[in-house]
Design a protein around this motif. Structure first.
Motif, PDB file in Angstrom:
ATOM      1  N   ILE A  81       0.867  -1.179   0.000  1.00  0.00           N
ATOM      2  CA  ILE A  81       0.000   0.000   0.000  1.00  0.00           C
ATOM      3  C   ILE A  81       0.903   1.227   0.000  1.00  0.00           C
ATOM      4  O   ILE A  81       1.778   1.358   0.862  1.00  0.00           O
ATOM      5  CB  ILE A  81      -0.904   0.041   1.258  1.00  0.00           C
ATOM      6  CG1 ILE A  81      -1.746  -1.225   1.390  1.00  0.00           C
ATOM      7  CG2 ILE A  81      -1.753   1.308   1.270  1.00  0.00           C
ATOM      8  CD1 ILE A  81      -2.850  -1.371   0.397  1.00  0.00           C
ATOM      9  N   LYS A  82       0.692   2.113  -0.964  1.00  0.00           N
ATOM     10  CA  LYS A  82       1.545   3.307  -1.019  1.00  0.00           C
ATOM     11  C   LYS A  82       1.042   4.388  -0.067  1.00  0.00           C
ATOM     12  O   LYS A  82      -0.150   4.461   0.244  1.00  0.00           O
ATOM     13  CB  LYS A  82       1.653   3.842  -2.440  1.00  0.00           C
ATOM     14  CG  LYS A  82       0.416   4.518  -2.971  1.00  0.00           C
ATOM     15  CD  LYS A  82       0.666   5.076  -4.366  1.00  0.00           C
ATOM     16  CE  LYS A  82      -0.575   5.778  -4.870  1.00  0.00           C
ATOM     17  NZ  LYS A  82      -0.369   6.374  -6.179  1.00  0.00           N
ATOM     18  N   GLY A  88       5.087   8.837   1.044  1.00  0.00           N
ATOM     19  CA  GLY A  88       6.411   8.309   0.733  1.00  0.00           C
ATOM     20  C   GLY A  88       6.736   6.994   1.412  1.00  0.00           C
ATOM     21  O   GLY A  88       7.685   6.324   1.037  1.00  0.00           O
ATOM     22  N   GLU A  89       5.966   6.638   2.435  1.00  0.00           N
ATOM     23  CA  GLU A  89       6.208   5.361   3.127  1.00  0.00           C
ATOM     24  C   GLU A  89       5.190   4.343   2.638  1.00  0.00           C
ATOM     25  O   GLU A  89       3.991   4.602   2.643  1.00  0.00           O
ATOM     26  CB  GLU A  89       6.094   5.532   4.636  1.00  0.00           C
ATOM     27  CG  GLU A  89       6.421   4.247   5.392  1.00  0.00           C
ATOM     28  CD  GLU A  89       6.604   4.507   6.869  1.00  0.00           C
ATOM     29  OE1 GLU A  89       7.744   4.760   7.279  1.00  0.00           O
ATOM     30  OE2 GLU A  89       5.585   4.481   7.599  1.00  0.00           O
ATOM     31  N   TRP A  90       5.679   3.209   2.204  1.00  0.00           N
ATOM     32  CA  TRP A  90       4.820   2.148   1.698  1.00  0.00           C
ATOM     33  C   TRP A  90       4.771   1.021   2.722  1.00  0.00           C
ATOM     34  O   TRP A  90       5.784   0.668   3.316  1.00  0.00           O
ATOM     35  CB  TRP A  90       5.362   1.625   0.372  1.00  0.00           C
ATOM     36  CG  TRP A  90       5.241   2.594  -0.757  1.00  0.00           C
ATOM     37  CD1 TRP A  90       5.574   3.923  -0.748  1.00  0.00           C
ATOM     38  CD2 TRP A  90       4.772   2.323  -2.066  1.00  0.00           C
ATOM     39  NE1 TRP A  90       5.330   4.481  -1.975  1.00  0.00           N
ATOM     40  CE2 TRP A  90       4.844   3.524  -2.805  1.00  0.00           C
ATOM     41  CE3 TRP A  90       4.302   1.179  -2.692  1.00  0.00           C
ATOM     42  CZ2 TRP A  90       4.453   3.603  -4.143  1.00  0.00           C
ATOM     43  CZ3 TRP A  90       3.923   1.257  -4.022  1.00  0.00           C
ATOM     44  CH2 TRP A  90       3.992   2.463  -4.723  1.00  0.00           C
ATOM     45  N   TRP A 117      10.486   2.733  -5.417  1.00  0.00           N
ATOM     46  CA  TRP A 117       9.157   3.326  -5.370  1.00  0.00           C
ATOM     47  C   TRP A 117       8.910   4.259  -4.201  1.00  0.00           C
ATOM     48  O   TRP A 117       7.953   5.015  -4.215  1.00  0.00           O
ATOM     49  CB  TRP A 117       8.102   2.225  -5.308  1.00  0.00           C
ATOM     50  CG  TRP A 117       7.980   1.404  -6.546  1.00  0.00           C
ATOM     51  CD1 TRP A 117       8.710   1.525  -7.705  1.00  0.00           C
ATOM     52  CD2 TRP A 117       7.089   0.337  -6.767  1.00  0.00           C
ATOM     53  NE1 TRP A 117       8.322   0.591  -8.615  1.00  0.00           N
ATOM     54  CE2 TRP A 117       7.320  -0.159  -8.059  1.00  0.00           C
ATOM     55  CE3 TRP A 117       6.114  -0.264  -6.000  1.00  0.00           C
ATOM     56  CZ2 TRP A 117       6.606  -1.212  -8.601  1.00  0.00           C
ATOM     57  CZ3 TRP A 117       5.404  -1.316  -6.532  1.00  0.00           C
ATOM     58  CH2 TRP A 117       5.648  -1.788  -7.822  1.00  0.00           C
ATOM     59  N   ALA A 118       9.701   4.173  -3.142  1.00  0.00           N
ATOM     60  CA  ALA A 118       9.340   4.866  -1.904  1.00  0.00           C
ATOM     61  C   ALA A 118      10.573   5.440  -1.221  1.00  0.00           C
ATOM     62  O   ALA A 118      11.699   5.152  -1.604  1.00  0.00           O
ATOM     63  CB  ALA A 118       8.632   3.885  -0.966  1.00  0.00           C
ATOM     64  N   THR A 119      10.331   6.249  -0.196  1.00  0.00           N
ATOM     65  CA  THR A 119      11.437   6.741   0.624  1.00  0.00           C
ATOM     66  C   THR A 119      11.601   5.901   1.880  1.00  0.00           C
ATOM     67  O   THR A 119      12.627   5.983   2.546  1.00  0.00           O
ATOM     68  CB  THR A 119      11.213   8.214   1.021  1.00  0.00           C
ATOM     69  OG1 THR A 119       9.961   8.322   1.690  1.00  0.00           O
ATOM     70  CG2 THR A 119      11.221   9.110  -0.206  1.00  0.00           C
ATOM     71  N   SER A 120      10.587   5.111   2.203  1.00  0.00           N
ATOM     72  CA  SER A 120      10.700   4.160   3.315  1.00  0.00           C
ATOM     73  C   SER A 120       9.618   3.091   3.173  1.00  0.00           C
ATOM     74  O   SER A 120       8.638   3.275   2.460  1.00  0.00           O
ATOM     75  CB  SER A 120      10.598   4.867   4.673  1.00  0.00           C
ATOM     76  OG  SER A 120       9.298   5.345   4.913  1.00  0.00           O
ATOM     77  N   PHE A 121       9.852   1.990   3.845  1.00  0.00           N
ATOM     78  CA  PHE A 121       8.888   0.894   3.889  1.00  0.00           C
ATOM     79  C   PHE A 121       8.589   0.559   5.334  1.00  0.00           C
ATOM     80  O   PHE A 121       9.429   0.730   6.217  1.00  0.00           O
ATOM     81  CB  PHE A 121       9.434  -0.375   3.217  1.00  0.00           C
ATOM     82  CG  PHE A 121       9.297  -0.390   1.726  1.00  0.00           C
ATOM     83  CD1 PHE A 121       8.064  -0.522   1.127  1.00  0.00           C
ATOM     84  CD2 PHE A 121      10.418  -0.295   0.916  1.00  0.00           C
ATOM     85  CE1 PHE A 121       7.939  -0.547  -0.256  1.00  0.00           C
ATOM     86  CE2 PHE A 121      10.302  -0.325  -0.462  1.00  0.00           C
ATOM     87  CZ  PHE A 121       9.055  -0.455  -1.050  1.00  0.00           C
ATOM     88  N   MET A 161       7.983  -2.744  11.868  1.00  0.00           N
ATOM     89  CA  MET A 161       9.371  -2.438  11.512  1.00  0.00           C
ATOM     90  C   MET A 161       9.386  -1.442  10.360  1.00  0.00           C
ATOM     91  O   MET A 161       8.484  -1.438   9.522  1.00  0.00           O
ATOM     92  CB  MET A 161      10.099  -3.726  11.115  1.00  0.00           C
ATOM     93  CG  MET A 161      10.058  -4.794  12.201  1.00  0.00           C
ATOM     94  SD  MET A 161      10.779  -6.363  11.683  1.00  0.00           S
ATOM     95  CE  MET A 161      12.523  -5.969  11.880  1.00  0.00           C
ATOM     96  N   ARG A 162      10.440  -0.631  10.315  1.00  0.00           N
ATOM     97  CA  ARG A 162      10.557   0.385   9.265  1.00  0.00           C
ATOM     98  C   ARG A 162      11.960   0.357   8.674  1.00  0.00           C
ATOM     99  O   ARG A 162      12.936   0.131   9.371  1.00  0.00           O
ATOM    100  CB  ARG A 162      10.280   1.755   9.845  1.00  0.00           C
ATOM    101  CG  ARG A 162      10.476   2.888   8.824  1.00  0.00           C
ATOM    102  CD  ARG A 162      10.284   4.260   9.412  1.00  0.00           C
ATOM    103  NE  ARG A 162       8.857   4.483   9.606  1.00  0.00           N
ATOM    104  CZ  ARG A 162       8.367   5.249  10.572  1.00  0.00           C
ATOM    105  NH1 ARG A 162       9.153   5.842  11.431  1.00  0.00           N
ATOM    106  NH2 ARG A 162       7.070   5.420  10.678  1.00  0.00           N
ATOM    107  N   LEU A 163      12.001   0.630   7.385  1.00  0.00           N
ATOM    108  CA  LEU A 163      13.270   0.813   6.672  1.00  0.00           C
ATOM    109  C   LEU A 163      13.245   2.181   6.037  1.00  0.00           C
ATOM    110  O   LEU A 163      12.357   2.481   5.242  1.00  0.00           O
ATOM    111  CB  LEU A 163      13.472  -0.245   5.589  1.00  0.00           C
ATOM    112  CG  LEU A 163      14.712  -0.056   4.708  1.00  0.00           C
ATOM    113  CD1 LEU A 163      15.975  -0.310   5.514  1.00  0.00           C
ATOM    114  CD2 LEU A 163      14.660  -0.984   3.511  1.00  0.00           C
ATOM    115  N   LYS A 164      14.194   3.028   6.427  1.00  0.00           N
ATOM    116  CA  LYS A 164      14.337   4.347   5.790  1.00  0.00           C
ATOM    117  C   LYS A 164      15.622   4.320   4.985  1.00  0.00           C
ATOM    118  O   LYS A 164      16.629   3.787   5.417  1.00  0.00           O
ATOM    119  CB  LYS A 164      14.409   5.454   6.839  1.00  0.00           C
ATOM    120  CG  LYS A 164      13.084   5.753   7.478  1.00  0.00           C
ATOM    121  CD  LYS A 164      13.165   7.012   8.292  1.00  0.00           C
ATOM    122  CE  LYS A 164      11.770   7.426   8.666  1.00  0.00           C
ATOM    123  NZ  LYS A 164      11.718   8.775   9.146  1.00  0.00           N
TER     124      LYS A 164
END
Length: 165
Positions: A81-82, A88-90, A117-121, A161-164
Motif C-alpha cells: 500500500i503506497k 512516501g512510506e509504503w 518506489w518509496a522513501t521508506s517501507f 518495523m521500518r526501513l528508511k
C-alpha cells in the motif's frame, strides 16, 4: 506498473483479482505461513482478501498486488500500500514466497526492485515468525513499536518495523 525483470528468470508483475485461482494455488503451497500466522489454512474468501483488504483511508489506487514469477510459474506474492501511514512510506502487507523458492536470495532481489518506489517501507511481522524477523532485520528494518493483534484463532505480538533509505 511496469514488469520488473530480476535475475535467473524471475519477474515481478501486477496481479489482478481475475487471477485469484493461481494465487489460491500459491496460498495452498504456503500453508506453513497461514498456520503460523492464523492457526488455520486460509479459506477462498481469505485468499480473495489479498486483492480486496485495505487499511483505513486508503483506496484501490493505493494498493498493488504483485506476483513473483519464475518464468511462467507464480512462486510468490507481495501486497503493498503506497503512502501509508505517511506520504512516501509504503506498507508491505504481505510478502509470501513458496517454500522451495525461499532462502535463495529471491526475497532480497524483490525487495531491492521495490525500493525505487518509496522513501521508506513499513511492515508488521509476528514475533513468532523468527525467520521473518531475521530476514527483515538483515535488510535493515528496525522495530519501531509492537502491537497485540488477533488473527483467526491466534493472538500475536506484532513487531512494526521500518526501513528508511
Amino acid at each position: 506498473m511496469q514488469n520488473l525483470n530480476l535475475k535467473y528468470g524471475y519477474m515481478v508483475k501486477q496481479l489482478f483479482k481475475t487471477e485469484n485461482r493461481i494465487v489460491e494455488e500459491l496460498c495452498e503451497k504456503c500453508s506453513d505461513y497461514y498456520i503460523l500466522h492464523d492457526g488455520i489454512v486460509p479459506s477462498k474468501e481469505e485468499i480473495d482478501e489479498v486483492f480486496t483488504a485495505l487499511p483505513p483511508n486508503k483506496n484501490y489506487e493505493d494498493k498493488f498486488v504483485l506476483g513473483i514469477y519464475k518464468f511462467d510459474e507464480l512462486v510468490g506474492i507481495v501486497d503493498i500500500i503506497k503512502d501509508y501511514h505517511i506520504s512516501g512510506e509504503w506498507m508491505i502487507g504481505l510478502m509470501m514466497i513458496e517454500l522451495k523458492e525461499r532462502r535463495n536470495g529471491l526475497g532480497r532481489m524483490v525487495h531491492e526492485a521495490l525500493i525505487a518506489w518509496a522513501t521508506s517501507f513499513r511492515i508488521g511481522v509476528i514475533e513468532d515468525n523468527y525467520n521473518g524477523i531475521k530476514f527483515w532485520s538483515a535488510l535493515g528494518y528496525t522495530k519501531i513499536k509492537e502491537v497485540n493483534m488477533k488473527f483467526k484463532i491466534k493472538t500475536h505480538i506484532v513487531d512494526v518495523m521500518r526501513l528508511k533509505f
